[in-house]
Scaffold this active site. Sequence first.
Site: not given
Ligand code: IMP
Length: 178
Positions: A47, A102, A106
């Site tokens: 979302k 996106e 992260d």
């Molecule tokens: P990744 O797979 O670790 O790159 O995560 C991406 C997803 O993690 C994002 O689309 C967010 O939903 C969530 N996410 C990562 N960091 C944060 C944050 O600081 N606040 C809120 N959601 C986060």
Amino acid sequence: MSGAHLHPPEFEILIPADRIAARVQELGAQITRDYAGKELTLVGVLKGSLLFMADLAREIRLPLTCDFLRVSSYEGTKSSGVVRFDFDLTQPIKDKHVLVIEDIIDTGLTMSFLLENFRLRQPASLKVATLLDKPENRRTAVGIDYVGFTIENRFVIGYGLDLDGKYRNLPYIAALAR
Ligand code: IMP
């Protein structure tokens, strides 16, 4: 807006609404130039991308279509790297110019899963736009084409990003105070 404490007290405003709007305008102009003469397919990862995509789409002066998908990590452990589709796109992306939208990248595990999956569908091109990039926490290399803001490794909420499902409606980005 800063006078209204819509965020929890342990958070502080990191990126105010006017800076977000200015940056989204720049990204929209850049995307408009880069895709000149082409038709674009914006793919929002729900979302979190909801607000960013709504604002960015209005800054892109090209014919475009929008589609959405939702993914989640197994067992709620984002670190596992095992991602599955909650629901998928409604239209094929074969031969389309796809720009994935996106809220934040992260670890990069979600986006690398998506890109790998989308490549198999043979789009004409495949690029990534993210509002926020937290490169310190990266676990897998992800090529990102458009970045709104690169931030430190802090937990952020607002402008689409949530804490237990809430605060997506904040018009600014707030970070957990240190
Ligand atoms: P990744 O797979 O670790 O790159 O995560 C991406 C997803 O993690 C994002 O689309 C967010 O939903 C969530 N996410 C990562 N960091 C944060 C944050 O600081 N606040 C809120 N959601 C986060």
